[in-house]
Design an enzyme around this catalytic site. Structure first.
Site, mmCIF file in Angstrom:
data_model
loop_
_atom_site.group_PDB
_atom_site.id
_atom_site.type_symbol
_atom_site.label_atom_id
_atom_site.label_comp_id
_atom_site.label_asym_id
_atom_site.label_seq_id
_atom_site.Cartn_x
_atom_site.Cartn_y
_atom_site.Cartn_z
ATOM 1 C CG ASP A 193 -2.098 0.942 1.050
ATOM 2 O OD1 ASP A 193 -1.884 2.078 0.571
ATOM 3 O OD2 ASP A 193 -3.227 0.560 1.384
ATOM 4 C CB SER B 57 -6.205 2.265 0.214
ATOM 5 O OG SER B 57 -4.960 2.901 0.263
ATOM 6 C CB THR C 250 -5.669 -3.080 1.117
ATOM 7 O OG1 THR C 250 -5.241 -1.726 1.050
ATOM 8 C CG2 THR C 250 -5.049 -3.878 -0.017
ATOM 9 C CG ASP D 263 -1.259 4.500 2.658
ATOM 10 O OD1 ASP D 263 -1.231 5.292 1.700
ATOM 11 O OD2 ASP D 263 -2.120 4.545 3.561
ATOM 12 C CG ASP E 95 -2.870 0.857 -2.525
ATOM 13 O OD1 ASP E 95 -1.680 1.228 -2.460
ATOM 14 O OD2 ASP E 95 -3.661 0.936 -1.576
HETATM 15 MG MG MG Z 1 -4.224 -0.681 2.665
HETATM 16 ZN ZN ZN Z 2 -3.231 6.080 1.990
#
Ligand code: MG
Ligand code: ZN
Length: 547
Positions: free
Chosen positions: A54, A106, A159, A314, A356
């Site tokens: 991510d 995401s 996710t 992320d 992503d």
């Molecule tokens: Mg995620």
């Molecule tokens: Zn994010």
């Protein structure tokens, strides 16, 4: 190849109608066996492992590659898992956007990666018209294969949710937990029990709380976010799941397993690096969850589909915390190495690794700050002169310093914000930052960071920017939308010059992301072009249809 496309589509439709008409797995297999003579020149894929970093844009992968190759004291070999993957795999590029906007979140990205349908931002398992999608996990499950989801965030987070849940908004995590429970997945491993346990768990001494304390002896925080008294853990057990809450119970689990290892997100990369060799560690690592999942799923003779998310790359990006991001990339690297190890010698498994989207607009950069001292060179061209570049191009030793950070920025500020009001001074922040990072701050810098605090106000359950003032993050204020993270982002800004790097945002960018793939024969061919995220699950489905 051209003549095969209509056949592939036909085979895909057959697969779907087989699911809806409730044919048995055996019947589906017979149909597929009949077709196999026509598909001999297409690779036979029994298993698909899909890994999502991510926020892992090219620069995040680059951070790991720079560290492995250039850090004076790198703790990993020069060749990373990504090197091994590409050395006998393929690399391509994919664009993550949704059809009507430039940048994706995401939830929509997971939905697109899971279903091949265009989605809308913040939706989970819902297409851009607002209808439920059909995900690759569901398709593969209905073919009689085993399916699983692993994430180091929360099981109900965006996710994993995109693969097994269908809700209008990603924030509906209590509903997402019910969807997960009903997804008939064989393996579900992540954090976030808060959405799975009854609300009465919040009442001290309640029968619900006492029962959960027995069930989850290592649980530090037994709190629920549910609005009802459903105990989804017990419902899962009634459906035949083994429950796991720590390493031991995960190791012992047989058959279908639901593992929830934390109240919310799982251990961040820095904690995982520090504790992974500690024999007393109770929380499994991302690698351990992945290995256990593969072992469990591979018992199904029809094969499996597994999605593994390295989800906190992320979170580090949103926080603009480069050290945290490095440790998340090390976590991803270790997990990917374990997957490659399992794949060694196999010719029935397709592995696809992508992101992503990118988070943070991160990158090392050269500056006019802190120019290095001129130095002597032995070569003839510098006999009479010193080597004296005009700019600071970044010292590789920075990579070691990032590795040595002891706490993620958000943990530093959590400690700071917990201090009594009178103790929340610039000096206290200097102490905390300088104890836990290799890039010390002074009192003036601490003051600058703390000035935003007065700009935050709390309303309707959210932190927001003060109405009259703006944050002092810099030119990109509007791209720092999570006020709770401003202090960390400000610290990152203050230290960015010392680190020789820059951040362009506190959110996501539209950067195209890399797609790494490894599998037998032609199975990786579709992933070598510039594709779109909605293509990926279609290619994965096609590959599995040919089994
Ligand atoms: Mg995620
Ligand atoms: Zn994010």
């Amino acid at each position: 190849m051209r003549g095969l496309i209509p056949f592939l589509l036909f085979s895909f439709v057959l697969g779907l109608s087989a699911c809806t008409s409730q044919q048995t797995t055996q019947q589906v297999k017979t149909v597929q066996q009949k077709q196999s003579s026509q598909t001999e020149n297409i690779s036979k894929i029994k298993n698909v492992i899909f890994m999502i970093g991510d926020g892992m844009g090219p620069q995040q992968v680059g951070l790991l590659l720079s560290y492995a190759r250039q850090a004076p004291n790198a703790v990993i070999p020069r060749l990373t898992a990504f090197d091994h993957l590409v050395n006998d795999g393929r690399i391509g590029v994919s664009l993550p956007y949704t059809h009507d906007v430039l940048v994706i979140d995401s939830a929509a990205s997971a939905t697109q990666l899971a279903s091949g349908s265009s989605s809308g931002n913040e939706m989970t398992g819902v297409d851009s018209d607002g209808n439920k999608t059909r995900t690759i996990l569901e398709i593969v499950r209905d073919q009689g294969k085993a399916v699983g989801l692993v994430s180091d965030t929360r099981l109900t987070h965006a996710t994993p949710a995109g693969f097994a849940a269908h809700q209008r908004h990603r924030s509906m995590e209590n509903e997402i937990a019910i969807d997960m429970l009903n997804s008939d997945s064989d393996v579900l491993l992540s954090g976030g029990w808060r959405h799975w346990i009854p609300k009465n768990a919040n009442i001290a001494g309640s029968p619900e709380q006492l029962a959960l304390q027995k069930l989850m002896p290592h649980a530090k925080k037994i709190k629920s976010k549910r609005k009802d008294n459903r105990n989804l853990l017990l419902e899962a057990r009634a459906k035949g799941y083994s429950l796991a809450f720590d390493r031991d119970t995960l190791n012992q689990a047989t058959g279908k397993v639901l593992g929830l290892f934390s109240y919310s997100g799982m251990a961040n990369g820095i904690i995982e690096t520090k504790t992974k060799n500690d024999p007393n560690r109770t929380m499994p690592t991302l690698k351990e969850m992945t290995v256990k999942s593969i072992d469990t799923l591979a018992k199904n003779p029809n094969g499996f589909f597994l999605m593994v998310e390295s989800g906190q790359i992320d979170w580090a990006g949103h926080q603009n915390d480069a050290a945290w991001m490095l440790h998340e990339m090390l976590k991803m690297n270790e997990t990917l190495n374990a997957v490659l190890e399992w794949m060694k010698g196999r010719d029935d498994t397709l592995l696809v690794v992508t992101a992503d989207h990118e988070t943070g607009g991160f990158g090392f950069s050269y500056s006019g700050f802190n120019l290095p001292k001129p130095k002597k060179l032995s070569g003839e061209m510098f006999k009479d002169a010193l080597f004296r570049p005009n700019y600071n191009f970044g010292d590789p030793a920075i990579l070691d310093k990032l590795y040595q950070q002891k706490l993620v920025y958000s943990a530093i500020f959590k400690k700071y914000n917990k201090l009594a009001e009178a103790e929340r001074t610039p000096r206290a922040l200097v102490e905390l930052v300088n104890k836990n990072t290799e890039f010390p701050i002074n009192k003036t810098e601490a003051k600058r960071i703390l000035e935003t605090e007065s700009n935050l106000y709390y309303e309707d359950g959210h932190y927001s920017l003060g109405k009259k003032t703006v944050s002092r993050i810099g030119a990109n204020d509007a791209y720092y939308v999570y006020a709770k993270r401003h202090q960390g982002a400000l610290l990152a800004r203050v230290k960015a010059n010392d680190m020789g790097l820059t951040w362009s945002t506190g959110t996501h960018t539209s950067t195209p992301v890399l797609v790494f793939s490894k599998g037998p024969g032609t199975s990786t061919e579709p992933f070598t072009k510039i594709i779109h995220h909605t293509d990926i699950p279609k290619y994965l489905e096609k590959a599995m249809m040919n089994n």
